[in-house]
Design a protein around this motif. Structure first.
Motif, PDB file in Angstrom:
ATOM      1  N   VAL A 189       0.840  -1.200   0.000  1.00 56.36           N
ATOM      2  CA  VAL A 189       0.000   0.000   0.000  1.00 56.36           C
ATOM      3  C   VAL A 189       0.877   1.252   0.000  1.00 56.36           C
ATOM      4  N   ALA A 190       1.973   1.223   0.781  1.00 52.22           N
ATOM      5  CA  ALA A 190       2.878   2.380   0.834  1.00 52.22           C
ATOM      6  C   ALA A 190       3.485   2.657  -0.537  1.00 52.22           C
ATOM      7  N   LEU A 196       2.158   1.890  -3.464  1.00 50.17           N
ATOM      8  CA  LEU A 196       1.097   2.429  -4.309  1.00 50.17           C
ATOM      9  C   LEU A 196       0.852   3.907  -4.013  1.00 50.17           C
ATOM     10  N   LEU A 197       0.858   4.256  -2.724  1.00 52.12           N
ATOM     11  CA  LEU A 197       0.669   5.660  -2.350  1.00 52.12           C
ATOM     12  C   LEU A 197       1.833   6.513  -2.850  1.00 52.12           C
ATOM     13  N   GLY A 245       1.313   7.042  -6.365  1.00 55.57           N
ATOM     14  CA  GLY A 245       0.179   7.958  -6.495  1.00 55.57           C
ATOM     15  C   GLY A 245       0.596   9.401  -6.266  1.00 55.57           C
ATOM     16  N   SER A 246       1.508   9.618  -5.292  1.00 58.47           N
ATOM     17  CA  SER A 246       1.967  10.981  -5.032  1.00 58.47           C
ATOM     18  C   SER A 246       2.770  11.530  -6.213  1.00 58.47           C
ATOM     19  N   LEU A 258      -0.569  12.464  -0.250  1.00 65.12           N
ATOM     20  CA  LEU A 258      -0.302  11.066  -0.600  1.00 65.12           C
ATOM     21  C   LEU A 258       1.093  10.640  -0.165  1.00 65.12           C
ATOM     22  N   LEU A 291       0.975  10.054   3.557  1.00 64.36           N
ATOM     23  CA  LEU A 291       0.329   8.770   3.836  1.00 64.36           C
ATOM     24  C   LEU A 291       1.259   7.605   3.508  1.00 64.36           C
ATOM     25  N   ALA A 292       2.012   7.723   2.409  1.00 64.22           N
ATOM     26  CA  ALA A 292       2.946   6.663   2.031  1.00 64.22           C
ATOM     27  C   ALA A 292       4.007   6.466   3.100  1.00 64.22           C
ATOM     28  N   VAL A 312       2.281   4.819   6.251  1.00 61.90           N
ATOM     29  CA  VAL A 312       1.999   3.397   6.036  1.00 61.90           C
ATOM     30  C   VAL A 312       3.297   2.606   5.958  1.00 61.90           C
TER      31      VAL A 312
END
Length: 324
Positions: A241-242, A244-245, A248-249, A262, A265-266, A269
């Motif tokens: 998930v990290a 992917l974030l 995403g950022s 993002l 959050l990365a 996580v």
């Protein structure tokens, strides 16, 4: 003393309404089905008249042995300690309140003589409150999902265990023995006899949804490595998930999106994934340490009654695997 063919171990706690009746019923079944027998009644520090009644029973029946614990050690340790003190070629464990029917002793012995090394009674249905039934259902589901070895649904541990099986389990020195799980883990040949659970003869069950939840949690702690390792796959998932974030950022920064949020959050996580990784590794190490240091006595006895010479005090058995 000649070694008895069958030992029956009956744990007691505040069973003044049942101990005389269960002794009479079990004695009758053993006289009919066993070449020789002993009955071990282990009292988990009762506060009613159970202890006085056990003294009277032992005085009247030379086949009865009584163990008084110096305090209440719970519903896992006390029954198991009693089983380990038995000397029979086969050992039967059962409750004092007739929820495990004495009439099943004959079929248990017959299955053992036919070659089974473990014979478990399996309850077909439960007579209990909704909360208690729910607790049992959840407990069985958790054990079925996470236990290292599958348990037998509806089997509470009531059954017969061969001498070799009992000696092998005693050598494990498990401080919180989840006995029904240990039976399956041992790998001895196992048979099952389904039965309908009868009503109690007297008194009230000591089990409720709280004790059943505690029992299930103790069983999970003592019979599974999967839960200790659970943080490891969660760590891998969190790391994914990290990542992917993070991507995403980067993508958001190219499109004037919330790249900073993002990225934050990365990082969070990712830190969580690292913490889970180390928690999982610590769990594996804790289990390894526990496996090497299991040397706690199950109970401390206050008194023994009726045991023959040489068995006045607890003995430690060492199981030696026979050569192939």
């Amino acid at each position: 003393m000649t070694t008895p063919e069958i030992s029956v171990v009956i744990p007691c706690y505040n069973e003044e309404g049942n101990v005389r009746q269960i002794h009479a019923a079990v004695s009758a079944e053993l006289r009919a089905h066993a070449a020789s027998h002993e009955i071990i009644l282990i009292d988990n520090h009762s506060t009613d008249r159970t202890r006085a009644l056990l003294r009277e029973i032992a005085a009247a029946d030379p086949a009865v042995r009584v163990i008084f614990n110096n305090r209440n050690y719970g519903q896992m340790r006390s029954p198991t300690h009693g089983i380990y003190q038995a000397e029979g070629a086969a050992v039967i464990g059962m409750c004092a309140d007739f929820q495990d029917p004495p009439a099943l002793l004959g079929p248990l012995i017959a299955q053992w003589r036919a070659g089974a090394e473990i014979v478990l009674g399996q309850r077909r249905a439960e007579r209990a409150s909704f909360a208690t039934r729910l607790s049992r259902t959840v407990g069985y589901a958790l054990l079925g999902r996470f236990a290292d070895h599958p348990i037998v649904p509806g089997a509470t541990g009531f059954g017969l265990y061969s001498r070799a099986c009992v000696d092998a389990l005693a050598a494990w020195n498990e401080p919180e023995p989840f006995f029904r799980g240990m039976l399956v883990e041992s790998g001895f040949r196992l048979a099952v006899i389904p039965f309908d659970r009868p009503a109690r003869a007297a008194g009230e069950s000591k089990n409720n949804w709280r004790t059943l939840v505690d029992f299930a949690l103790s069983g999970l702690a003592g019979s599974t490595r999967a839960l200790l390792r659970l943080p490891l796959p969660l760590s891998v998932g969190a790391a994914g998930v990290a990542v992917l974030l993070l991507f995403g950022s980067i993508f958001a920064s190219l499109r004037d999106g919330p790249a900073g949020l993002l990225l934050l959050l990365a990082v969070q996580v990712g830190i969580f994934a690292v913490l889970l990784l180390f928690l999982g590794l610590l769990g594996v190490q804790v289990r390894a340490i526990a496996d090497r240091t299991r040397n706690v006595p199950l109970v401390i006895e206050e008194e023994r009654i009726g045991f023959p010479a040489g068995r006045e005090r607890p003995s430690t058995r060492t199981f030696v695997q026979p050569l192939a």
